[in-house]
Motif scaffolding. Sequence first.
Motif, mmCIF file in Angstrom:
data_model
loop_
_atom_site.group_PDB
_atom_site.id
_atom_site.type_symbol
_atom_site.label_atom_id
_atom_site.label_comp_id
_atom_site.label_asym_id
_atom_site.label_seq_id
_atom_site.Cartn_x
_atom_site.Cartn_y
_atom_site.Cartn_z
ATOM 1 N N VAL A 120 -11.901 27.535 -23.698
ATOM 2 C CA VAL A 120 -12.599 26.545 -21.743
ATOM 3 C C VAL A 120 -13.433 24.999 -22.512
ATOM 4 N N SER A 121 -12.447 24.162 -21.474
ATOM 5 C CA SER A 121 -12.744 22.814 -21.456
ATOM 6 C C SER A 121 -14.597 22.561 -20.747
ATOM 7 N N PRO A 122 -15.319 22.104 -22.391
ATOM 8 C CA PRO A 122 -16.955 22.163 -21.775
ATOM 9 C C PRO A 122 -16.258 20.586 -20.861
ATOM 10 N N PHE A 123 -16.106 19.662 -21.179
ATOM 11 C CA PHE A 123 -15.728 18.145 -20.930
ATOM 12 C C PHE A 123 -15.666 19.233 -18.628
ATOM 13 N N GLN A 135 -13.149 33.921 -15.802
ATOM 14 C CA GLN A 135 -13.180 33.364 -17.426
ATOM 15 C C GLN A 135 -14.965 33.309 -17.568
ATOM 16 N N ILE A 136 -15.984 34.394 -16.360
ATOM 17 C CA ILE A 136 -17.039 34.284 -16.838
ATOM 18 C C ILE A 136 -16.922 35.126 -18.151
ATOM 19 N N ILE A 137 -16.036 36.834 -17.193
ATOM 20 C CA ILE A 137 -15.878 38.204 -17.472
ATOM 21 C C ILE A 137 -14.851 38.197 -18.619
ATOM 22 N N LYS A 138 -14.109 37.350 -19.161
ATOM 23 C CA LYS A 138 -13.854 37.282 -20.136
ATOM 24 C C LYS A 138 -13.814 36.721 -21.009
ATOM 25 N N MET A 149 -21.569 27.393 -18.797
ATOM 26 C CA MET A 149 -21.933 26.472 -18.950
ATOM 27 C C MET A 149 -22.729 27.199 -20.384
ATOM 28 N N TYR A 150 -22.906 28.104 -20.311
ATOM 29 C CA TYR A 150 -24.005 28.688 -21.123
ATOM 30 C C TYR A 150 -23.441 29.704 -21.902
ATOM 31 N N LEU A 151 -22.848 30.450 -22.028
ATOM 32 C CA LEU A 151 -21.255 30.886 -21.882
ATOM 33 C C LEU A 151 -20.370 30.690 -23.295
ATOM 34 N N MET A 152 -20.328 29.670 -23.008
ATOM 35 C CA MET A 152 -19.827 28.262 -23.741
ATOM 36 C C MET A 152 -20.629 27.708 -24.738
#
Length: 89
Positions: free
Chosen positions: A37-40, A24-27, A79-82
């Motif tokens: 992507v759900s921040p919650f 998920q980080i790479i994508k 979370m930073y990427l989000m």
Amino acid sequence: MEFGWEQILGLVAGICTTIAVIPQIIKSWKTKKVKDVSPFMFTILLIGVCLWVIYGVTQGDIPIIATNGISLGLNSFMMYLMLKYRDSD
């Protein structure tokens, strides 16, 4: 310190759950899209992982501390990427 099968099992389980976020980080990094992507969910995950680190410290359990410490870092980066890419979707 001697590692028994329980520690090895815990370490393997921790590695599996730790590396699960890497795709998920790479994508997200490549596409700069985090809308789906759900921040919650990540907030709850970060709280849980942080509590696991604290628990591991209180128990002196190296596999729990190590794997959840790394997981805390990886999930914090997600979370930073989000937060960084949330307006670019």
